[in-house]
Scaffold this motif. Structure first.
Motif, PDB file in Angstrom:
ATOM      1  N   ASN A   7       0.817  -1.226   0.000  1.00  0.00           N
ATOM      2  CA  ASN A   7       0.000   0.000   0.000  1.00  0.00           C
ATOM      3  C   ASN A   7       0.848   1.273   0.000  1.00  0.00           C
ATOM      4  OD1 ASN A   7      -2.331  -1.430  -0.112  1.00  0.00           O
ATOM      5  ND2 ASN A   7      -2.913  -1.120   1.990  1.00  0.00           N
ATOM      6  N   GLY A   8       1.877   1.298  -0.812  1.00  0.00           N
ATOM      7  CA  GLY A   8       2.716   2.480  -0.931  1.00  0.00           C
ATOM      8  C   GLY A   8       3.846   2.574   0.075  1.00  0.00           C
ATOM      9  N   PHE A   9       3.921   1.633   1.017  1.00  0.00           N
ATOM     10  CA  PHE A   9       4.997   1.603   2.001  1.00  0.00           C
ATOM     11  C   PHE A   9       6.049   0.592   1.566  1.00  0.00           C
ATOM     12  CE2 PHE A   9       1.584   3.397   4.433  1.00  0.00           C
ATOM     13  CZ  PHE A   9       2.201   4.257   5.317  1.00  0.00           C
ATOM     14  N   ILE A  10       7.310   0.959   1.711  1.00  0.00           N
ATOM     15  CA  ILE A  10       8.407   0.036   1.448  1.00  0.00           C
ATOM     16  C   ILE A  10       8.733  -0.646   2.767  1.00  0.00           C
ATOM     17  CG2 ILE A  10      10.806  -0.202   0.739  1.00  0.00           C
ATOM     18  CD1 ILE A  10      10.376   2.450  -0.860  1.00  0.00           C
ATOM     19  N   LEU A  11       8.630  -1.966   2.812  1.00  0.00           N
ATOM     20  CA  LEU A  11       8.904  -2.733   4.015  1.00  0.00           C
ATOM     21  C   LEU A  11      10.196  -3.513   3.823  1.00  0.00           C
ATOM     22  CD1 LEU A  11       5.336  -4.199   4.659  1.00  0.00           C
ATOM     23  CD2 LEU A  11       6.277  -2.018   5.442  1.00  0.00           C
ATOM     24  N   ASN A  12      11.195  -3.216   4.630  1.00  0.00           N
ATOM     25  CA  ASN A  12      12.464  -3.935   4.632  1.00  0.00           C
ATOM     26  C   ASN A  12      12.480  -4.782   5.891  1.00  0.00           C
ATOM     27  OD1 ASN A  12      13.661  -2.540   2.317  1.00  0.00           O
ATOM     28  ND2 ASN A  12      13.560  -0.767   3.642  1.00  0.00           N
ATOM     29  N   TYR A  13      12.555  -6.096   5.743  1.00  0.00           N
ATOM     30  CA  TYR A  13      12.454  -6.972   6.910  1.00  0.00           C
ATOM     31  C   TYR A  13      13.584  -7.999   6.938  1.00  0.00           C
ATOM     32  CZ  TYR A  13      10.017  -9.937   3.506  1.00  0.00           C
ATOM     33  OH  TYR A  13       9.683 -10.662   2.405  1.00  0.00           O
ATOM     34  N   HIS A  14      13.890  -8.452   8.132  1.00  0.00           N
ATOM     35  CA  HIS A  14      14.988  -9.384   8.375  1.00  0.00           C
ATOM     36  C   HIS A  14      14.759 -10.680   7.600  1.00  0.00           C
ATOM     37  CE1 HIS A  14      17.761 -11.963  10.607  1.00  0.00           C
ATOM     38  NE2 HIS A  14      18.400 -10.831  10.893  1.00  0.00           N
ATOM     39  N   GLU A  15      15.847 -11.218   7.061  1.00  0.00           N
ATOM     40  CA  GLU A  15      15.743 -12.415   6.231  1.00  0.00           C
ATOM     41  C   GLU A  15      15.293 -13.668   6.988  1.00  0.00           C
ATOM     42  OE1 GLU A  15      19.925 -11.576   7.475  1.00  0.00           O
ATOM     43  OE2 GLU A  15      18.595 -10.490   6.149  1.00  0.00           O
ATOM     44  N   SER A  16      15.302 -13.625   8.313  1.00  0.00           N
ATOM     45  CA  SER A  16      14.852 -14.785   9.084  1.00  0.00           C
ATOM     46  C   SER A  16      13.336 -14.814   9.261  1.00  0.00           C
ATOM     47  CB  SER A  16      15.525 -14.803  10.458  1.00  0.00           C
ATOM     48  OG  SER A  16      15.049 -13.740  11.266  1.00  0.00           O
ATOM     49  N   MET A  17      12.616 -13.847   8.680  1.00  0.00           N
ATOM     50  CA  MET A  17      11.166 -13.769   8.839  1.00  0.00           C
ATOM     51  C   MET A  17      10.435 -14.222   7.576  1.00  0.00           C
ATOM     52  SD  MET A  17      10.535 -10.101  10.583  1.00  0.00           S
ATOM     53  CE  MET A  17      11.514  -9.519  11.943  1.00  0.00           C
ATOM     54  N   ASN A  18       9.259 -14.796   7.801  1.00  0.00           N
ATOM     55  CA  ASN A  18       8.294 -15.024   6.726  1.00  0.00           C
ATOM     56  C   ASN A  18       7.229 -13.952   6.849  1.00  0.00           C
ATOM     57  OD1 ASN A  18       9.463 -17.349   5.602  1.00  0.00           O
ATOM     58  ND2 ASN A  18       8.528 -18.622   7.168  1.00  0.00           N
ATOM     59  N   VAL A  19       6.624 -13.597   5.732  1.00  0.00           N
ATOM     60  CA  VAL A  19       5.645 -12.512   5.722  1.00  0.00           C
ATOM     61  C   VAL A  19       4.351 -13.006   5.082  1.00  0.00           C
ATOM     62  CG1 VAL A  19       5.150 -10.224   4.789  1.00  0.00           C
ATOM     63  CG2 VAL A  19       7.433 -10.759   5.583  1.00  0.00           C
ATOM     64  N   VAL A  58      11.547  -7.703  18.434  1.00  0.00           N
ATOM     65  CA  VAL A  58      11.495  -7.117  17.094  1.00  0.00           C
ATOM     66  C   VAL A  58      11.423  -5.600  17.200  1.00  0.00           C
ATOM     67  CG1 VAL A  58      10.143  -7.007  14.961  1.00  0.00           C
ATOM     68  CG2 VAL A  58      10.306  -9.142  16.208  1.00  0.00           C
ATOM     69  N   SER A  59      12.131  -4.923  16.304  1.00  0.00           N
ATOM     70  CA  SER A  59      12.046  -3.466  16.278  1.00  0.00           C
ATOM     71  C   SER A  59      11.502  -3.013  14.932  1.00  0.00           C
ATOM     72  CB  SER A  59      13.421  -2.838  16.530  1.00  0.00           C
ATOM     73  OG  SER A  59      14.314  -3.182  15.490  1.00  0.00           O
ATOM     74  N   PHE A  60      10.653  -1.995  14.963  1.00  0.00           N
ATOM     75  CA  PHE A  60      10.103  -1.371  13.769  1.00  0.00           C
ATOM     76  C   PHE A  60      10.626   0.063  13.731  1.00  0.00           C
ATOM     77  CE2 PHE A  60       7.234  -4.839  14.194  1.00  0.00           C
ATOM     78  CZ  PHE A  60       6.553  -5.006  13.005  1.00  0.00           C
ATOM     79  N   SER A  61      11.256   0.457  12.642  1.00  0.00           N
ATOM     80  CA  SER A  61      11.720   1.828  12.455  1.00  0.00           C
ATOM     81  C   SER A  61      10.986   2.407  11.253  1.00  0.00           C
ATOM     82  CB  SER A  61      13.223   1.862  12.192  1.00  0.00           C
ATOM     83  OG  SER A  61      13.931   1.261  13.243  1.00  0.00           O
ATOM     84  N   VAL A  62      10.375   3.566  11.440  1.00  0.00           N
ATOM     85  CA  VAL A  62       9.565   4.164  10.382  1.00  0.00           C
ATOM     86  C   VAL A  62      10.136   5.528  10.015  1.00  0.00           C
ATOM     87  CG1 VAL A  62       7.255   4.937   9.728  1.00  0.00           C
ATOM     88  CG2 VAL A  62       7.520   3.008  11.312  1.00  0.00           C
ATOM     89  N   GLU A  63      10.334   5.728   8.707  1.00  0.00           N
ATOM     90  CA  GLU A  63      10.759   7.032   8.209  1.00  0.00           C
ATOM     91  C   GLU A  63      10.036   7.277   6.896  1.00  0.00           C
ATOM     92  OE1 GLU A  63      14.750   9.446   6.853  1.00  0.00           O
ATOM     93  OE2 GLU A  63      14.948   7.707   8.140  1.00  0.00           O
ATOM     94  N   ASN A  64       9.175   8.284   6.891  1.00  0.00           N
ATOM     95  CA  ASN A  64       8.337   8.589   5.722  1.00  0.00           C
ATOM     96  C   ASN A  64       7.521   7.362   5.343  1.00  0.00           C
ATOM     97  OD1 ASN A  64       9.283  11.278   5.579  1.00  0.00           O
ATOM     98  ND2 ASN A  64      11.090  10.582   4.487  1.00  0.00           N
ATOM     99  N   LYS A  65       7.711   6.834   4.175  1.00  0.00           N
ATOM    100  CA  LYS A  65       6.957   5.663   3.713  1.00  0.00           C
ATOM    101  C   LYS A  65       7.808   4.395   3.728  1.00  0.00           C
ATOM    102  CE  LYS A  65       2.887   7.238   2.110  1.00  0.00           C
ATOM    103  NZ  LYS A  65       1.610   6.563   2.113  1.00  0.00           N
ATOM    104  N   GLU A  66       8.912   4.417   4.483  1.00  0.00           N
ATOM    105  CA  GLU A  66       9.783   3.249   4.562  1.00  0.00           C
ATOM    106  C   GLU A  66       9.805   2.720   5.985  1.00  0.00           C
ATOM    107  OE1 GLU A  66      14.255   1.802   3.309  1.00  0.00           O
ATOM    108  OE2 GLU A  66      13.541   3.773   2.713  1.00  0.00           O
ATOM    109  N   VAL A  67       9.620   1.402   6.115  1.00  0.00           N
ATOM    110  CA  VAL A  67       9.588   0.747   7.418  1.00  0.00           C
ATOM    111  C   VAL A  67      10.654  -0.343   7.424  1.00  0.00           C
ATOM    112  CG1 VAL A  67       8.171  -0.528   9.073  1.00  0.00           C
ATOM    113  CG2 VAL A  67       7.097   1.146   7.565  1.00  0.00           C
ATOM    114  N   VAL A  68      11.480  -0.365   8.476  1.00  0.00           N
ATOM    115  CA  VAL A  68      12.477  -1.413   8.647  1.00  0.00           C
ATOM    116  C   VAL A  68      12.051  -2.269   9.828  1.00  0.00           C
ATOM    117  CG1 VAL A  68      14.880  -1.938   9.162  1.00  0.00           C
ATOM    118  CG2 VAL A  68      14.326   0.019   7.705  1.00  0.00           C
ATOM    119  N   ILE A  69      11.944  -3.582   9.606  1.00  0.00           N
ATOM    120  CA  ILE A  69      11.563  -4.519  10.643  1.00  0.00           C
ATOM    121  C   ILE A  69      12.753  -5.431  10.881  1.00  0.00           C
ATOM    122  CG2 ILE A  69       9.915  -6.297  11.358  1.00  0.00           C
ATOM    123  CD1 ILE A  69       9.017  -4.128   8.445  1.00  0.00           C
ATOM    124  N   ASP A  70      13.301  -5.379  12.078  1.00  0.00           N
ATOM    125  CA  ASP A  70      14.516  -6.139  12.380  1.00  0.00           C
ATOM    126  C   ASP A  70      14.302  -6.908  13.666  1.00  0.00           C
ATOM    127  OD1 ASP A  70      17.039  -7.081  11.944  1.00  0.00           O
ATOM    128  OD2 ASP A  70      18.060  -5.177  12.285  1.00  0.00           O
TER     129      ASP A  70
END
Length: 76
Positions: A7-19, A58-70
């Motif tokens: 939905n317009g958000f870029i989600l970058n997530y850790h490779e050990s996760m399934n989505v 788990v940590s979620f970092s949000v900046e504009n439309k980009e979310v990092v899930i680590d």
């Protein structure tokens, strides 16, 4: 990191996760690689406001439309 667009958000997530994505409820669920533990849920409400439900490891970092899930800890 793996990545996807939701939905317009870029989600970058850790490779050990399934989505898993539910477009109807506008939710993305991040689970462990063995699918036995939910790491967190990212949800968009009717106004596209982001709601995040993380677990302690788990940590979620949000900046504009980009979310990092680590993850804070990865079991080998």
């Amino acid at each position: 990191m793996k990545n996807m667009v939701f939905n317009g958000f870029i989600l970058n997530y850790h490779e050990s996760m399934n989505v898993y994505v539910n477009d109807e409820t506008k939710r993305v669920i991040f689970v462990s690689k063995d699918n036995d533990e939910i790491h967190g849920i990212l949800e968009l409400d009717q106004d596209n406001k982001v709601k995040i439900y993380p677990r302690w490891n788990v940590s979620f970092s949000v900046e504009n439309k980009e979310v990092v899930i680590d993850v804070n800890f990865v079991q080998e």
